[in-house]
Enzyme design. Sequence first.
Site, PDB file in Angstrom:
ATOM      1  N   GLU A   1      -3.526   0.131  -6.483  1.00 51.17           N
ATOM      2  CA  GLU A   1      -2.290  -0.707  -6.567  1.00 51.17           C
ATOM      3  C   GLU A   1      -2.078  -0.780  -8.216  1.00 51.17           C
ATOM      4  OE1 GLU A   1      -0.666  -2.573  -4.780  1.00 51.17           O
ATOM      5  OE2 GLU A   1      -1.573  -2.799  -2.837  1.00 51.17           O
TER       6      GLU A   1
ATOM      7  N   CYS B   1       0.829  -1.284   0.069  1.00 48.21           N
ATOM      8  CA  CYS B   1      -0.032   0.143  -0.129  1.00 48.21           C
ATOM      9  C   CYS B   1       0.833   1.324  -0.070  1.00 48.21           C
ATOM     10  CB  CYS B   1      -0.749   0.022   1.265  1.00 48.21           C
ATOM     11  SG  CYS B   1      -2.042   1.208   1.439  1.00 48.21           S
TER      12      CYS B   1
END
Length: 327
Positions: free
Chosen positions: A111, A2
């Site tokens: 992502e 993340c």
Amino acid sequence: MCGRARCALDRDQVLAVAGVPADRWRDYEFFLPKHNLGPGSRTPIVRRDEEGGAELQTMTWGLVPSWTKKEEKLDFFRMFNARSETVPEKTVFSRLLGSKRCVVLLNGFYEWAQEHKTKQPYYIYLDGDRVMRMAGLYDSWQDAEGNWLTTYTILTTDSSKRLQWIHDRMPVILPDAQAEEAWLQNGVLDSKQYTALCSPYNGDDLQWFPVTTAMSKPDFQGPECCKPLKRQSIATFFKPKNTALAPEPEAEKLQTSEASTPLKNEEGADAAKAACSVKAEAPPYHADTKDTQEAIPGPAASQQGTVSASKRQRQEEKPDKDRYYVQ
DNA sequence: CCAGACGTTGTT
DNA sequence: GTCTGG
DNA sequence: CCAGACGTTGTT
DNA sequence: GTCTGG
């Protein structure tokens, strides 16, 4: 993992979501809603005071340990994540585990998937844009002038089945109020509880869609950051019935694209609105339609039904004796 | 004792 | 600050 | 995390 | 490829 996220909540929404009165938000003036943020950016963080009362503080993403040298150049990218599996063993993090746990409030995160020769960013969020709460650890550092800087790191864990197609790591998402309470609660966490809290979020309300590559630039702040990208190749990104998004491919079995339904613009717009509109506590809505066939991974509709619950800062830190994580 | 490190990713 | 290595 | 730069010498 | 900057 993340490394990029979205927190577009306005201040009132942050207060509402945190359940904290306006006068319990330190440095609120430093928080600005952003569609695209990374380490070095400031976001609202929930923690507990000594009496166990919830409070907010705007902190900077990217842990800067308190012992960092005053003359050292700050690097917010070095420790913006912490592997939950090894946190208890790493001195830099374990010292925070007992008394510096916090919850990071976000709308979602990004992502990148390697697709062909390019990197396609995906926005990952919860149905209905429910606020995502991630487990974090924070610390405070004082510069040469005596100003305090409070920073945090987001814990990571193995990806859930649902997210493995894009990465093998994901942030630790606290699934419900109970988990949040357990994480924030003052005092020691036993290792069993710690491990349980750090397990991969497996709710089937985790959703995603591809977004413009423009947001790959860290300073791109357009609302397109959270709008589904329309791509020919994924005509069937949305279900025919104007429901939520993407068909669920178990990433692997996708290849078989059967009847692909062309994407309807309006549907795309609606979905985008749904994801972008910041409904602090919107009830989760279901993607009622199942099956879809897509060459592009989309949120799974099935899965076992599970969790789905819903520049300067001042601050006095007392040298706490960090005793934590006792067996 | 002092000195020195203290991190995660991804990719190869 | 706190742990590891020499 | 991704994007973008990455160099020396000599001459004007 | 690898380092720096955001």
